[in-house]
Enzyme design. Structure first.
Site, PDB file in Angstrom:
ATOM      1  N   GLU A  45       0.866  -1.080  -0.023  1.00 37.85           N
ATOM      2  CA  GLU A  45       0.099  -0.038   0.062  1.00 37.85           C
ATOM      3  C   GLU A  45       0.926   1.353   0.130  1.00 37.85           C
ATOM      4  OE1 GLU A  45      -3.990   1.649   2.575  1.00 37.85           O
ATOM      5  OE2 GLU A  45      -2.625  -0.130   3.506  1.00 37.85           O
ATOM      6  N   LYS A 114      -9.300   3.261  -2.677  1.00 38.08           N
ATOM      7  CA  LYS A 114      -9.532   2.777  -1.524  1.00 38.08           C
ATOM      8  C   LYS A 114     -10.877   2.856  -1.117  1.00 38.08           C
ATOM      9  CE  LYS A 114      -7.353   0.964   2.940  1.00 38.08           C
ATOM     10  NZ  LYS A 114      -6.383   1.358   3.739  1.00 38.08           N
ATOM     11  N   CYS A 175      -5.998  -3.401   2.058  1.00 34.98           N
ATOM     12  CA  CYS A 175      -5.664  -3.388   3.237  1.00 34.98           C
ATOM     13  C   CYS A 175      -7.133  -3.606   4.190  1.00 34.98           C
ATOM     14  CB  CYS A 175      -4.802  -2.212   3.638  1.00 34.98           C
ATOM     15  SG  CYS A 175      -4.188  -2.661   5.439  1.00 34.98           S
ATOM     16  N   PRO A 357      22.097   2.709  29.013  1.00 32.76           N
ATOM     17  CA  PRO A 357      22.574   2.505  30.650  1.00 32.76           C
ATOM     18  C   PRO A 357      21.951   1.198  31.010  1.00 32.76           C
ATOM     19  CG  PRO A 357      21.198   4.650  30.268  1.00 32.76           C
ATOM     20  CD  PRO A 357      20.976   3.590  28.984  1.00 32.76           C
ATOM     21  N   LEU A 358      23.016   0.257  31.272  1.00 29.10           N
ATOM     22  CA  LEU A 358      22.708  -1.108  31.529  1.00 29.10           C
ATOM     23  C   LEU A 358      22.765  -1.224  33.025  1.00 29.10           C
ATOM     24  CD1 LEU A 358      22.253  -4.190  30.442  1.00 29.10           C
ATOM     25  CD2 LEU A 358      24.730  -4.122  30.287  1.00 29.10           C
ATOM     26  N   SER A 359      21.509  -1.447  33.529  1.00 32.24           N
ATOM     27  CA  SER A 359      21.355  -1.343  35.082  1.00 32.24           C
ATOM     28  C   SER A 359      21.510  -2.623  35.787  1.00 32.24           C
ATOM     29  CB  SER A 359      20.083  -0.953  35.560  1.00 32.24           C
ATOM     30  OG  SER A 359      18.937  -1.878  35.189  1.00 32.24           O
TER      31      SER A 359
END
Length: 710
Positions: A45, A114, A175, A357-359
């Site tokens: 589409e 459509k 769709c 930030p890997l906590s």
């Protein structure tokens, strides 16, 4: 004699406003279809401008540039010899329409607008387009002058018509029309249309694919016929990931299925089908009787054959055989959908990679594992010789053309950066888990303590006001306790952007852009508002912002074995905690205790609120039955009241929520999906009164019942 016909449909990774790139991918799909002897090619589409242009569809330039791209396709003789079904927006009589344009050998046959527009959830098509409400109705459309000069046509049919060839008949639905009660394919089938195309822009959502596939298969199971489904794939420039999965179905049987998650920009699937099977399937008396009452479509005739001459039967033609549909488990969908979305985002934004930030907690862990999954997909695509992926990964990693990543860890070492931002409230366990995970997935990891930064900020406040806030466990008030937690979280956001901008420079990459900062707040925490505004959940994009905590845990359990990462078990076993309050012998902060809800309860609230459209009162009534054997009516009422209170007072946070991958129907994202106000009276006084009335009646009935027994 059989009438074999080879048909092609495709999934294309189109990008909003990337006119030349979109055109080139369309051309590539046409060439691939022709190389496989297909006589019909169907595309997604609005494939020329990209489906996700949103308010750009209100700009006249979109329509001009779409025609310019279409003109270059029409004049390319490589596109001759195949019937083309291409999607683009068109302005007709000063109205904007979402259209399919059908052409053959450089001549436009029909423009089909459509009929039913998608206008809920993530979609706002009626904001841009007008629906073509008159079914089986056709007008004349005056072609743009640039097209007139190419095709020697002044006008073309515009409306709800079908294409008739020398050997068959085809029609298009678009769709949303497939999902409506009076879907066009029903009327088409009754009027003898044998091939029906559906061009779509359908997004990925956990556990959604089976619904879509069932609808497509059902389209031909009752009526017979051939159904070609095309879909967009990839990140079109927004929160959605379009998951492809093109499909060819005949008489309710799957003849070909495309991939749901793939890094290939162009994917074409074909099937060779016998038209006689359609005609035999439809040889039903009831079908014939109903067809006499069905509406008739105007047929646009084209003197072309889509199937080889049956008099010259070719034994080399191999008809396709039915296949079983392939579905992914939700855990696999989480692994691959957001990973493909991340790859599209970083390569198209020309970023140098990601920073998170890997906590040491499961949310940032899940986000990091999704990046690891992305690296695995990229490395696999490189091994398979995908030139586009190879060029993109060299650009993102700022590496020479001779370099190809040898492993996911090799790639992560170039583009993925993680950082543990510890304070005196952090535990050794989370620091250790973060470091070990970073080592296993190969990220460039930084470990730091930010106590001096937190202390300096609090000292500044104390010097300015003469007051020093303290945590609640040390005698402070709730407001002091919350402020001390929030300052840690917000300073982490500041550090995240500092490191994301400068880490490439630290590593000697002075001619590259910064890193994209990834957020890691899950959908349940966003729903409850259990996050700090402008904290480290504020980022550039968030791959898990539409995924529930329960699903994330299941994903990590799956990834532990599938990706051979034993360290992930320690994340699953750990108690979820923000680690923003001091740890003492008698106190360890717990997310679920702080929220006042379990994550499963929040998922339930989210689905009832959004999917089932419940307010406080109707939600309470439903939960009385759902939780009848788990909670007393008073406990259920208390949970419902608290949920709506916290949801309301924290609703404002959604206005600045990091753009998140859309994966759940109960996403609270107010920027697009959940259009509720952000200033709500949290008391819901009338609903609360009605809940209390029900509780009173239940207590009275219980008392009467007890008296009767006595």
């Amino acid at each position: 004699m059989p009438h074999y016909i080879t048909l092609a449909t495709c999934a294309l990774n189109q990008w909003a406003l990337d006119f030349e790139g979109n055109r080139d991918r369309i051309l590539e799909s046409i060439l691939q279809a022709k190389s496989r002897k297909a006589s019909l090619r169907v595309g997604p589409e609005l494939e020329i401008p990209g489906y996700g242009c949103l308010d750009h569809f209100l700009e006249n330039d979109i329509y001009l540039h779409s025609w310019e791209m279409y003109a270059s396709i029409l004049t390319d003789i490589r596109t001759y010899g195949i019937l083309l079904d291409i999607g683009m927006p068109i302005m007709h009589r000063n109205r904007r329409y979402n259209c399919r344009v059908l052409s053959y050998n450089g001549e436009i046959l029909l423009i089909r607008p459509k009929i039913v527009l998608a206008n809920d959830g993530n979609y706002r098509e009626m904001r841009y387009f007008t629906p073509w409400l008159k079914t089986q109705y056709v007008e004349e459309y005056i072609l743009p002058r640039m097209i007139q000069r190419i095709t020697n046509q002044v006008t073309v049919k515009f409306g709800d018509a079908v294409i008739s060839t020398l050997d068959t008949c085809m029609g298009a639905e678009t769709c949303e029309e497939l999902f409506t009660p009076q879907a066009p394919h029903i009327s088409m089938a009754l009027d003898g249309i044998e091939i029906i195309t559906n061009s779509s822009g359908s997004h990925h959502e956990l556990r959604k694919l089976d619904t879509r596939m069932a609808m497509i298969i059902e389209a031909t199971r009752k009526c017979g016929g051939i159904y070609l489904y095309a879909n967009q794939k990839g990140c079109d420039g927004d929160r959605l990931y379009y998951d492809g999965c093109a499909l060819i179905v005949m008489n309710g049987k799957v003849m070909a299925q495309g991939s749901q998650f793939s890094l290939a920009d162009v994917e074409v699937i074909t099937a060779t089908i016998d038209l006689e099977e359609v005609r035999a399937y439809r040889a039903l008396i009831s079908h014939g009787i109903q067809s006499r009452l069905a509406p008739k479509y105007e047929r646009v005739h084209v003197p072309a054959e889509l199937s080889p001459d049956s008099m010259n039967f070719d034994m080399k033609i191999n008809p396709s055989v039915p296949k079983h549909l392939k579905y992914y488990k939700p855990e696999e969908e989480i692994a691959y959908g957001p990973a493909c979305w991340l790859w599209d985002y970083v390569r198209r934004s020309r970023g140098s990679g990601f920073f998170i930030p890997l906590s040491g907690g499961i949310d940032s862990c899940a986000t990091s594992v999704i990046v690891h999954s992305m690296c695995r997909l990229v490395v696999q695509a490189c091994k398979e010789g995908n030139r586009q992926v190879i060029e993109d990964v060299q650009a993102v990693a700022n590496m020479p053309q001779s370099w190809i990543p040898s492993s996911p860890q090799d790639l992560a070492g170039k583009i993925f950066h993680t950082c543990y931002m510890g304070t005196q409230n952090s535990s050794l366990d989370t620091r250790r888990r973060a470091k070990e995970l970073a080592e296993k997935i190969g990220s460039y990891h930084v470990d730091l303590n930010m106590d001096s930064l937190v202390s300096a900020t609090i000292s500044l406040f104390e010097v300015t006001t003469g007051k020093k806030p303290v945590f609640k466990i040390f005698g402070g008030s709730n407001i002091e306790n919350l402020a001390l937690q929030n300052i840690q979280a917000r300073l982490r956001m500041v550090l995240a952007y500092l490191f994301a901008q400068l880490l490439p420079w630290v590593r000697g990459r002075t001619n590259t852009g910064g890193l994209l900062v990834l957020g890691s707040a899950n959908v349940d925490e966003q729903l409850r508002g259990y996050l700090t505004k402008y904290d480290c959940s504020s980022a550039d994009i968030n791959p898990i912002g539409g995924i529930s905590k329960s699903d994330l845990i299941r994903f990590i359990i799956w990834a532990e074995k599938e990706f051979e990462l034993p360290v992930l078990k320690t994340f699953v076993d750990a108690t979820p905690t923000a680690e923003l309050e001091p740890i003492t012998a008698s106190h360890v902060q717990s997310d679920e205790a702080d929220m006042g809800f379990t994550y499963d309860e929040l998922s339930m609230f989210g689905r009832l609120r959004k999917v089932d459209k419940c307010g406080p009162y109707s939600m309470f009534i439903k939960l009385l039955h759902i939780w009848g054997d788990q909670k007393t009516p008073e406990e259920t009422a208390d949970k419902v009241k608290k949920f709506f209170w916290y949801y309301s007072v924290n609703r404002h946070k959604q206005t600045v929520s990091t753009p998140s991958y859309h994966a759940e129907q109960y996403s609270p994202d107010d920027n697009r999906f959940d259009l509720r106000p952000f200033l709500i009276d949290p008391r819901f006084s009338w609903a609360r009164q009605k809940i209390d009335d029900v509780l009173s009646k239940l207590r009275t009935n219980e008392t009467l019942s007890t008296m009767t027994v006595d």
